[in-house]
Design a protein around this motif. Structure first.
Motif, PDB file in Angstrom:
ATOM      1  N   LEU A  29      10.494   3.025   9.941  1.00  0.00           N
ATOM      2  CA  LEU A  29      10.150   4.444   9.853  1.00  0.00           C
ATOM      3  C   LEU A  29      10.090   5.034  11.253  1.00  0.00           C
ATOM      4  O   LEU A  29      10.106   4.298  12.245  1.00  0.00           O
ATOM      5  N   HIS A  30       9.996   6.354  11.324  1.00  0.00           N
ATOM      6  CA  HIS A  30       9.822   7.043  12.602  1.00  0.00           C
ATOM      7  C   HIS A  30       8.381   7.510  12.734  1.00  0.00           C
ATOM      8  O   HIS A  30       7.776   7.953  11.758  1.00  0.00           O
ATOM      9  N   PRO A  32       5.430   9.028  16.063  1.00  0.00           N
ATOM     10  CA  PRO A  32       5.281   9.323  17.492  1.00  0.00           C
ATOM     11  C   PRO A  32       4.618   8.189  18.278  1.00  0.00           C
ATOM     12  O   PRO A  32       4.846   8.045  19.466  1.00  0.00           O
ATOM     13  N   GLN A  35      -0.278   4.112  16.229  1.00  0.00           N
ATOM     14  CA  GLN A  35      -1.311   4.432  15.238  1.00  0.00           C
ATOM     15  C   GLN A  35      -0.752   5.282  14.095  1.00  0.00           C
ATOM     16  O   GLN A  35      -1.083   5.073  12.932  1.00  0.00           O
ATOM     17  N   MET A  36       0.090   6.258  14.451  1.00  0.00           N
ATOM     18  CA  MET A  36       0.698   7.090  13.404  1.00  0.00           C
ATOM     19  C   MET A  36       1.697   6.275  12.596  1.00  0.00           C
ATOM     20  O   MET A  36       1.862   6.488  11.393  1.00  0.00           O
ATOM     21  N   ARG A  39      -0.150   4.513   9.940  1.00  0.00           N
ATOM     22  CA  ARG A  39      -0.546   5.403   8.838  1.00  0.00           C
ATOM     23  C   ARG A  39       0.659   5.792   7.985  1.00  0.00           C
ATOM     24  O   ARG A  39       0.573   5.850   6.760  1.00  0.00           O
ATOM     25  N   ASN A  40       1.784   6.077   8.648  1.00  0.00           N
ATOM     26  CA  ASN A  40       2.985   6.388   7.874  1.00  0.00           C
ATOM     27  C   ASN A  40       3.403   5.198   7.021  1.00  0.00           C
ATOM     28  O   ASN A  40       3.860   5.370   5.882  1.00  0.00           O
ATOM     29  N   ARG A  42       1.435   2.990   5.749  1.00  0.00           N
ATOM     30  CA  ARG A  42       0.512   2.957   4.596  1.00  0.00           C
ATOM     31  C   ARG A  42       1.011   3.889   3.486  1.00  0.00           C
ATOM     32  O   ARG A  42       1.010   3.531   2.315  1.00  0.00           O
ATOM     33  N   ASP A  43       1.469   5.097   3.891  1.00  0.00           N
ATOM     34  CA  ASP A  43       1.924   6.067   2.898  1.00  0.00           C
ATOM     35  C   ASP A  43       3.261   5.686   2.283  1.00  0.00           C
ATOM     36  O   ASP A  43       3.519   5.944   1.114  1.00  0.00           O
ATOM     37  N   LEU A  44       4.147   5.083   3.098  1.00  0.00           N
ATOM     38  CA  LEU A  44       5.507   4.832   2.614  1.00  0.00           C
ATOM     39  C   LEU A  44       5.642   3.502   1.890  1.00  0.00           C
ATOM     40  O   LEU A  44       6.420   3.377   0.952  1.00  0.00           O
TER      41      LEU A  44
ATOM     42  N   GLU B  33       8.482  11.462   7.194  1.00  0.00           N
ATOM     43  CA  GLU B  33       7.274  10.663   7.052  1.00  0.00           C
ATOM     44  C   GLU B  33       6.059  11.557   6.766  1.00  0.00           C
ATOM     45  O   GLU B  33       5.167  11.197   6.010  1.00  0.00           O
ATOM     46  N   VAL B  36       5.880  12.787   3.160  1.00  0.00           N
ATOM     47  CA  VAL B  36       5.291  11.822   2.233  1.00  0.00           C
ATOM     48  C   VAL B  36       3.768  11.792   2.391  1.00  0.00           C
ATOM     49  O   VAL B  36       3.032  11.731   1.405  1.00  0.00           O
ATOM     50  N   ASN B  40       1.170  12.740  -0.548  1.00  0.00           N
ATOM     51  CA  ASN B  40       0.107  11.837  -1.004  1.00  0.00           C
ATOM     52  C   ASN B  40      -1.230  12.557  -1.077  1.00  0.00           C
ATOM     53  O   ASN B  40      -1.986  12.405  -2.043  1.00  0.00           O
ATOM     54  N   TYR B 133      -9.346   9.293   3.830  1.00  0.00           N
ATOM     55  CA  TYR B 133      -8.013   9.149   4.409  1.00  0.00           C
ATOM     56  C   TYR B 133      -7.448  10.506   4.843  1.00  0.00           C
ATOM     57  O   TYR B 133      -6.807  10.610   5.888  1.00  0.00           O
ATOM     58  N   GLN B 140      -6.131  12.435  13.301  1.00  0.00           N
ATOM     59  CA  GLN B 140      -5.075  11.886  14.152  1.00  0.00           C
ATOM     60  C   GLN B 140      -4.174  12.998  14.684  1.00  0.00           C
ATOM     61  O   GLN B 140      -3.812  13.012  15.860  1.00  0.00           O
ATOM     62  N   ARG B 144      -3.638  14.550  18.604  1.00  0.00           N
ATOM     63  CA  ARG B 144      -2.323  14.536  19.254  1.00  0.00           C
ATOM     64  C   ARG B 144      -1.838  15.938  19.621  1.00  0.00           C
ATOM     65  O   ARG B 144      -1.247  16.144  20.683  1.00  0.00           O
TER      66      ARG B 144
END
Lengths: 97, 249
Positions: A29-30, A32, A35-36, A39-40, A42-44, B33, B36, B40, B133, B140, B144
């Protein structure tokens, strides 16, 4: 938006399905930053309770074997039968082998 | 309508209208991303709305189900806070609102887990993990964007400035709240102010953003008074159900 996308690095995602199993590569995945990316991921990749633990690794940090070296890397192992555990019987009921 | 039904409707409308807004980002977010991630969050909010609206109908006992509440009420009958109905604006506003709403819902549901009403307590127990969450996601991004480039900092601060006139309403209770608090069923909205703003201030400080001091503060959503953007939201959300009443697939 295309230019911004190019700025987000690629991350490889590894998910441990449950305790006792190894983390397995599930996709990329992509994001930045790390940490992100977590999280991405986790969602995907864990929307349907696929995992209990996630690793993300910057794709740039992975050193991969080259398809050109396939013969030298892997073929010699093929005819060395003594390296394979073919002389053992697996007891009944043993999983994940 | 019994107090408990109105209370469930208030929380349910917050979640429903917020889900409708967040859902507008699907296929339009800055990255696939993020699409999604926001989807969610949208579905979590929609799930909470369904539970709360269904329960409101059950308590009311007049045969109204979740669809009757969602699709066949007019604007003045919706009792969500105005903050959730405002247009998404840019990503900065969206994240600023998500930060405040999720911090609010987290403190609220966290307390409702011990409600004397078993159904509300059960809905809250499920929801509190979801909104934790959402709060993390908003946190987050706030860090940023706030502590990012001049452009992202400016947009994030502008988003906060746009959100703040609607924040006070989250913490203003009425007689109905007081009656439910007396019976240990509901939560006093005023008691949420310090923990919610305390959390948000912590994030803003770390993100080098400042808490706005708006000169105007709006409210009235709990009484059915809404902003000019609410009617458009309802038109989009309700028109199919109203054009084809009773349709199923």
């Amino acid at each position: 938006m295309t230019a911004e996308r190019a700025d987000w690095p690629l991350w490889e995602v590894f998910v441990r399905a449950k305790r006792g199993l190894n983390h397995v590569h599930v996709g990329s995945l992509h994001a930045p930053d790390a940490q992100m990316a977590l999280r991405n991921a986790r969602d995907l990749y864990t929307r349907r309770q696929e995992g209990v633990s996630i690793w993300v690794v910057s794709a740039g940090d992975i050193t991969a074997s080259s398809p050109d070296e396939k013969d030298a890397f892997f073929d010699p192992a093929g005819d060395k039968v003594y390296r394979h555990p073919t002389f053992y019987h697996v007891p009944e009921g043993v999983q994940h082998l | 309508m019994p107090d408990l039904a109105v209370y469930a409707l208030r929380l349910g409308d917050d979640a429903l209208v917020f889900a409708q807004r967040l859902g507008e980002w699907i296929a339009a977010a800055p990255q696939l991303e993020e699409d999604v991630a926001l989807a969610n969050i949208t579905l979590d909010e929609l799930g909470q709305a369904r539970s709360l609206l269904s329960y409101a109908g059950e308590v009311e006992g007049a045969g109204r189900d979740e669809d009757a509440f969602a699709y066949f009420r007019d604007e003045r009958d919706f009792v969500n806070v105005q903050l959730v109905e405002r247009d998404n604006g840019d990503f900065g506003f969206t994240i600023a609102r998500l930060l405040v709403v999720s911090a609010y819902q987290h403190e609220l549901y966290d307390r409702l887990v011990t409600s004397a009403d078993a159904t509300l307590a059960a809905i809250a127990a499920k929801a509190v993990k979801e909104v934790a969450y959402h709060r993390d996601h908003a946190t987050q991004w706030t860090l940023r964007l706030g502590d990012g480039t001049d452009e992202s900092h400016g947009r994030m601060q502008a988003g906060l400035d746009g959100v703040w006139p609607y924040v006070d309403e989250l913490f203003s209770g009425d007689e109905l709240d007081a009656r439910l608090v007396e019976h240990a069923v509901g939560v006093d909205p005023a008691s949420l102010r310090e923990p919610v703003l305390g959390y948000v201030r912590g994030v803003l400080g770390e993100a080098t953003l400042s808490e706005p001091e708006p000169t105007t503060r709006y409210s009235g959503g709990r009484k059915g008074i809404h902003t000019e953007q609410m009617g458009y939201l309802l038109a989009e959300m309700q028109h199919v159900a109203r054009s084809h009443p009773g349709a199923t697939w």
